[in-house]
Design a protein around this motif. Structure first.
Motif, PDB file in Angstrom:
ATOM      1  N   PRO A 264      -8.321 -21.215  12.766  1.00  0.00           N
ATOM      2  CA  PRO A 264      -8.969 -20.599  12.148  1.00  0.00           C
ATOM      3  C   PRO A 264     -10.242 -21.340  11.079  1.00  0.00           C
ATOM      4  N   VAL A 265      -9.735 -21.960  10.298  1.00  0.00           N
ATOM      5  CA  VAL A 265     -10.070 -22.988   9.004  1.00  0.00           C
ATOM      6  C   VAL A 265     -10.699 -24.463   9.215  1.00  0.00           C
ATOM      7  N   GLY A 266     -10.322 -24.621  11.039  1.00  0.00           N
ATOM      8  CA  GLY A 266     -11.678 -25.934  11.610  1.00  0.00           C
ATOM      9  C   GLY A 266     -12.523 -25.153  11.716  1.00  0.00           C
ATOM     10  N   ALA A 267     -11.963 -23.879  12.934  1.00  0.00           N
ATOM     11  CA  ALA A 267     -13.549 -23.325  12.770  1.00  0.00           C
ATOM     12  C   ALA A 267     -14.882 -22.861  12.122  1.00  0.00           C
ATOM     13  N   ILE A 268     -14.460 -22.390  11.023  1.00  0.00           N
ATOM     14  CA  ILE A 268     -15.128 -22.465   9.582  1.00  0.00           C
ATOM     15  C   ILE A 268     -15.688 -24.368   9.130  1.00  0.00           C
ATOM     16  N   LEU A 269     -14.987 -24.330   9.348  1.00  0.00           N
ATOM     17  CA  LEU A 269     -15.655 -26.012   8.762  1.00  0.00           C
ATOM     18  C   LEU A 269     -16.377 -26.650   9.797  1.00  0.00           C
ATOM     19  N   GLY A 270     -15.861 -26.784  11.311  1.00  0.00           N
ATOM     20  CA  GLY A 270     -16.517 -27.541  12.483  1.00  0.00           C
ATOM     21  C   GLY A 270     -17.864 -26.285  12.703  1.00  0.00           C
ATOM     22  N   GLY A 271     -17.643 -25.003  12.294  1.00  0.00           N
ATOM     23  CA  GLY A 271     -19.241 -24.075  11.770  1.00  0.00           C
ATOM     24  C   GLY A 271     -20.492 -25.477  11.341  1.00  0.00           C
ATOM     25  N   PHE A 272     -19.762 -25.271   9.986  1.00  0.00           N
ATOM     26  CA  PHE A 272     -20.627 -25.747   9.425  1.00  0.00           C
ATOM     27  C   PHE A 272     -20.812 -27.598   9.091  1.00  0.00           C
ATOM     28  N   VAL A 273     -20.441 -28.856   9.896  1.00  0.00           N
ATOM     29  CA  VAL A 273     -20.554 -29.664  10.189  1.00  0.00           C
ATOM     30  C   VAL A 273     -21.605 -29.557  11.356  1.00  0.00           C
ATOM     31  N   ILE A 274     -21.564 -28.497  12.562  1.00  0.00           N
ATOM     32  CA  ILE A 274     -22.380 -28.885  13.665  1.00  0.00           C
ATOM     33  C   ILE A 274     -23.878 -27.770  13.078  1.00  0.00           C
ATOM     34  N   ALA A 275     -23.696 -27.280  12.219  1.00  0.00           N
ATOM     35  CA  ALA A 275     -24.848 -26.629  11.349  1.00  0.00           C
ATOM     36  C   ALA A 275     -25.722 -28.279  10.601  1.00  0.00           C
ATOM     37  N   TYR A 276     -25.106 -28.300   9.720  1.00  0.00           N
ATOM     38  CA  TYR A 276     -25.575 -29.343   8.899  1.00  0.00           C
ATOM     39  C   TYR A 276     -25.985 -30.858  10.090  1.00  0.00           C
ATOM     40  N   SER A 277     -25.053 -31.114  10.484  1.00  0.00           N
ATOM     41  CA  SER A 277     -25.375 -31.950  11.446  1.00  0.00           C
ATOM     42  C   SER A 277     -27.358 -31.051  12.434  1.00  0.00           C
ATOM     43  N   GLU A 278     -26.825 -30.588  12.580  1.00  0.00           N
ATOM     44  CA  GLU A 278     -27.754 -30.106  13.902  1.00  0.00           C
ATOM     45  C   GLU A 278     -29.368 -30.063  12.538  1.00  0.00           C
ATOM     46  N   VAL A 279     -29.360 -29.480  11.685  1.00  0.00           N
ATOM     47  CA  VAL A 279     -29.820 -29.138  10.564  1.00  0.00           C
ATOM     48  C   VAL A 279     -31.160 -30.682   9.665  1.00  0.00           C
ATOM     49  N   MET A 280     -30.143 -31.478   9.476  1.00  0.00           N
ATOM     50  CA  MET A 280     -30.245 -32.850   8.896  1.00  0.00           C
ATOM     51  C   MET A 280     -30.954 -33.791   9.934  1.00  0.00           C
ATOM     52  N   VAL A 281     -30.425 -33.836  11.517  1.00  0.00           N
ATOM     53  CA  VAL A 281     -30.713 -34.442  12.241  1.00  0.00           C
ATOM     54  C   VAL A 281     -32.137 -34.297  13.240  1.00  0.00           C
ATOM     55  N   THR A 282     -32.684 -33.088  12.520  1.00  0.00           N
ATOM     56  CA  THR A 282     -33.810 -33.035  13.630  1.00  0.00           C
ATOM     57  C   THR A 282     -35.200 -32.398  12.210  1.00  0.00           C
ATOM     58  N   TYR A 283     -34.168 -32.963  10.655  1.00  0.00           N
ATOM     59  CA  TYR A 283     -35.398 -32.872  10.036  1.00  0.00           C
ATOM     60  C   TYR A 283     -35.909 -33.958   9.397  1.00  0.00           C
ATOM     61  N   ALA A 284     -37.486 -33.742   9.309  1.00  0.00           N
ATOM     62  CA  ALA A 284     -38.245 -35.328   9.273  1.00  0.00           C
ATOM     63  C   ALA A 284     -38.058 -35.483   7.719  1.00  0.00           C
ATOM     64  N   PHE A 285     -37.487 -36.216   7.246  1.00  0.00           N
ATOM     65  CA  PHE A 285     -37.248 -36.688   5.838  1.00  0.00           C
ATOM     66  C   PHE A 285     -38.440 -37.090   5.752  1.00  0.00           C
ATOM     67  N   LYS A 286     -39.449 -37.443   5.744  1.00  0.00           N
ATOM     68  CA  LYS A 286     -40.451 -38.544   5.415  1.00  0.00           C
ATOM     69  C   LYS A 286     -40.721 -37.780   3.502  1.00  0.00           C
ATOM     70  N   LYS A 287     -41.355 -36.524   3.067  1.00  0.00           N
ATOM     71  CA  LYS A 287     -41.520 -36.260   1.989  1.00  0.00           C
ATOM     72  C   LYS A 287     -40.496 -36.585   1.093  1.00  0.00           C
ATOM     73  N   VAL A 288     -38.608 -36.407   1.598  1.00  0.00           N
ATOM     74  CA  VAL A 288     -37.325 -36.802   0.808  1.00  0.00           C
ATOM     75  C   VAL A 288     -37.875 -38.376   0.172  1.00  0.00           C
ATOM     76  N   ILE A 289     -38.062 -39.316   1.041  1.00  0.00           N
ATOM     77  CA  ILE A 289     -38.117 -40.878   0.900  1.00  0.00           C
ATOM     78  C   ILE A 289     -38.903 -40.894   0.042  1.00  0.00           C
ATOM     79  N   THR A 290     -40.174 -39.754   0.139  1.00  0.00           N
ATOM     80  CA  THR A 290     -41.573 -40.371  -0.477  1.00  0.00           C
ATOM     81  C   THR A 290     -40.765 -40.568  -2.213  1.00  0.00           C
ATOM     82  N   TYR A 291     -40.232 -39.213  -2.661  1.00  0.00           N
ATOM     83  CA  TYR A 291     -39.837 -38.674  -3.094  1.00  0.00           C
ATOM     84  C   TYR A 291     -39.057 -39.530  -4.037  1.00  0.00           C
TER      85      TYR A 291
END
Lengths: 336, 431
Positions: A264-291
């Motif tokens: 069960p703990v792993g499932a929660i951890l896994g859910g967040f690992v997957i969600a964060y990687s999905e969003v971060m890998v597909t997010y365009a970081f251009k503006k963040v880097i500019t800042y």
């Protein structure tokens, strides 16, 4: 160099949506992992169970909305959720009684179970599409935003705003409550202990007088509850569309395996690992880097690793990496 | 054997019945797709029936076959090649270069440094590849986007794409098999589920390659066109001699018949190989591995190697079927690939027909495709009967009738569950 604005931007487009999505995936993965721990198979019908729960909730929500009953500023769906949960429990107990129990008694091969769950998936998919139709359904009401980007900008004087949707907060709060209740149940109650014993060592648990039928029933009740909540929250946060729930199966399975299957703990951890990687890998970081850059330099491209079209690829790649490097998952689970 | 013959005769009678009661065009339309379904079912049967592999990525391999059909048969788009062809080639070269560099570096450096060096090379390779790739695709997609906007194909006869589609699917299968086959069964299922979604995503969104959701239509055909037939003298003469009232009707039937002959030939070849393989020492070894993996391994059989082999063969068969399907449709529509139809339906075919028996798998393909098509009129009739007591304009009645098409999902699920429960060996059990 403007770290505060960069952080605000990052929070608005990555941290907030990924946290909500992660909570939804974690709830889904908890169901898959529980069934895996108890019945030892990958349940392909889990996505449709989520869809079914969400559908039942939506139908009740519509009725309540017609009657003018609501709990504004909260979405009416929260009021309807208990009924949806009851409906999902009824459906999953019925499938257990009519379908899965037969194979459980024979101690059938996990693949046989998986194929049977495909059959259940077909039946549920058909029922859902006949009852509510294959199209988008909207059922969210109540306040849309807790803080809009504009309000945030005005309050803090920053250039970047953080918008927090009410559904995102509800998702995280509900997920926290549910997970806390689940862990309390698994650790402290007799039935929960019996379940953990059954999952760890079936024969020994049987010898100690654990009633297998009861354990399996409780597992289905919990799974159905989690699935209904996960499906409804996903529908509230994004949109309810029956075919999405077949696609969401992949990130959920990935979360289950990444976290360590049957954990069960792993499932929660896994859910967040997957969600964060999905969003971060597909997010365009251009503006963040500019800042963040010390001068006015801005990167040429969008600094986006993968286009959003391939977000499913992310969970797959993580899955493959975990399978190759650590097949037991982050928290050492069973190897199927 | 008698049972087999009886069941096949029954199936043939069903199709003939459709010919008499609906129309022969419908009957042959169903028959052609039955043939393609049968080939897919044979592919799944090789994996599940011979070797016990649970592959739920059939959709991806079918779609790869479909993509190959486009890439082989469509004429090349010269302007697009001129705009971005060389850069696409360069990015392909840099992919190869990156992979080679990683492989060489992993041999040379110390084991401790292997992971960081590999990751560093991947990052460098990513930037080199995208430096060529991104501008090239933009230029290609800008070439007459309403008509082409992609590189086009090779302009070869489309029939060539059938074996080539099998090869492409086999290549993908080799890759995924290498990753997931060493592990146990459920992981393979989830990994193949993932790879099939990714393949569909690539076909949907890489417009320079496949036009994506803009679809490629008007693929060249291996058989004559109806319009040409109606205008040709010999065909009109033939129609007159048959005494057919409508030449156009006969022309469309003739085209379907031509496809049927081609598909039947492919099915016969695949079936011959499948049967030979099953009856050979290799087939017996596969079944030994399926029934007791550990014992077979103890006997010195290379379980992972054999699994990889049969996985590739099965996927290749699905790729062939996919290319044939796209040929028959005459177009590639990436959005039409959904797992319920292209993966799980094929599974129902194999389970119903009889896993491990090729004749069973083929029969399953026929029966399930027939039911899948005929479930719609049946569902419509059923819903209309059920809603008869309700008023014509009641919203519930209309809603139920609108959902009638989805009774096919219910039917398929019910078939799968009933077969698994009461006749797990299927219509024609394994011998």
């Amino acid at each position: 160099m403007d770290i505060v604005n960069a952080l605000a931007l990052f929070a608005n487009f990555v941290a907030v949506p990924a946290t909500a999505y992660g909570a939804q995936l974690a709830l889904g993965a908890l169901g898959v992992t529980l069934i895996f721990g108890i019945l030892r198979f990958a349940n392909f019908s889990h996505g449709e169970l989520m869809s079914f729960g969400a559908m039942a909730t939506i139908l009740v929500t519509w009725t309540l909305q017609d009657l003018g009953i609501g709990i504004a500023p909260f979405p009416t769906a929260l009021l309807a959720l208990p009924v949806g949960i009851l409906a999902s429990i009824a459906v999953s107990l019925a499938t257990n009684r009519m379908v899965f129990r037969f194979y459980q008694r024979r101690r059938a091969n996990p693949i046989v179970f998986a194929i049977v769950s495909v059959g259940v998936m077909f039946v549920m998919a058909g029922l859902i599409r006949i009852i509510i139709g294959p199209d988008d359904q909207s059922f969210a009401d109540g306040e849309r935003f807790l803080i809009t980007a504009f309000e945030f900008q005005k309050a803090t004087g920053l250039k970047e705003g953080i918008a927090i949707k009410q559904t995102q907060v509800i998702t995280v709060v509900v997920a926290l409550v549910v997970v806390a209740a689940l862990f309390w149940f698994l650790r402290k109650t007799r039935a929960g202990k019996a379940m953990r014993a059954f999952s760890d060592e079936e024969d020994l648990a049987l010898l100690s007088g654990v009633n297998p039928d009861r354990v399996v029933q409780i597992a289905w009740i919990i799974t159905a509850t989690l699935a209904c909540i996960a499906g409804t929250l996903y529908g509230l946060d994004k949109t309810y569309k029956p075919f999405i729930f077949l696609q969401i199966l992949l990130p959920i399975f990935a979360a289950t395996i990444v976290g360590g299957i049957g954990q069960p703990v792993g499932a929660i951890l896994g859910g967040f690992v997957i969600a964060y990687s999905e969003v971060m890998v597909t997010y365009a970081f251009k503006k963040v880097i500019t800042y963040l850059s010390p001068t006015d330099w801005a990167p040429e491209g969008l600094v986006q690793l993968l286009s959003t079209d391939y977000k499913f690829a992310v969970s797959f790649i993580i899955l493959v990496a975990v399978l190759l490097i650590r097949p037991t998952g982050i928290i050492r689970g069973k190897v199927i | 054997m008698n049972r087999t013959v009886a069941l096949y005769v029954l199936m043939a009678l069903l199709l003939v019945g459709v010919g008499f009661y609906q129309s022969w065009n419908v009957a042959f339309g169903i028959f052609n797709l039955c043939l393609i379904s049968a080939i897919m079912a044979l592919g799944v049967n090789m994996q599940w029936g011979y070797a016990g592999l649970f592959n739920v990525g059939i959709m991806g391999f079918t779609a790869l076959g479909g993509l190959t059909a486009v890439l082989v048969s469509m004429p090349p788009v010269g302007a697009a090649w001129a705009a971005g062809g060389s850069d696409i080639a360069l990015s392909a070269l840099s992919i190869a270069g990156t992979v080679a560099a990683i492989l060489v570096a992993r041999r040379l450096v110390l084991p401790v440094l292997r992971l960081p060096v590999t990751l560093a090379l991947i990052v460098i390779g990513y930037f080199v590849i995208s430096a060529f790739f991104v501008p090239a695709t933009e230029r290609i997609e800008a070439v007459d986007p309403a008509q082409t906007g992609y590189l086009g194909g090779l302009g070869l006869p489309i029939v060539l794409s059938w074996p080539l589609g099998g090869l492409v699917a086999a290549g993908a299968a080799w890759f995924i098999g290498k990753v997931a086959l060493g592990l146990r069964a459920d992981y393979l299922a989830i990994a193949t589920l993932g790879i099939s979604e990714i393949i569909i995503a690539v076909i949907k969104y890489e417009e320079w390659l496949s036009r994506g959701v803009k679809n490629v239509t008007g693929l060249p055909r291996p058989v004559p066109y109806e319009v040409a037939l109606v205008e040709s003298e010999w065909f009109v003469g033939l129609a007159d001699w048959l005494g057919a009232p409508d030449v156009a009707d006969i022309a469309s039937l003739f085209v379907k018949l031509c496809y049927a002959v081609l598909f039947l030939a492919v099915l016969a070849v695949v079936m011959w190989f499948a049967e030979r393989a099953l009856r050979s020492p290799w087939g017996r070894m596969m079944r030994a591995i399926r029934d007791n993996r550990d014992a077979a391994e103890a006997m010195g059989k290379d379980v992972t190697g054999r699994h990889l082999q049969v996985f590739i063969l099965g996927c290749a068969t699905c790729g062939i079927a996919g290319a044939m399907l796209t040929t028959l449709d005459g177009q590639l529509t990436p959005t039409s690939y959904i797992p319920l139809r292209f993966t799980f339906l094929v599974w129902v075919m194999v389970i119903l027909g009889g896993s491990g028996n090729n004749w069973g798998a083929v029969l399953g393909g026929f029966v399930i495709w027939f039911l899948w098509v005929e479930a719609e009129p049946l569902g419509n009739w059923f819903m209309r009967t059920v809603t008869l007591p309700l008023a014509e304009d009641s919203s519930l009645a209309q809603h139920l009738v609108a959902g009638a098409a989805y009774t096919r999902y219910l039917l398929m699920g019910a078939i799968l569950l009933l077969v698994m429960r009461f006749a797990p060996r299927g219509l024609i059990p394994e011998r």
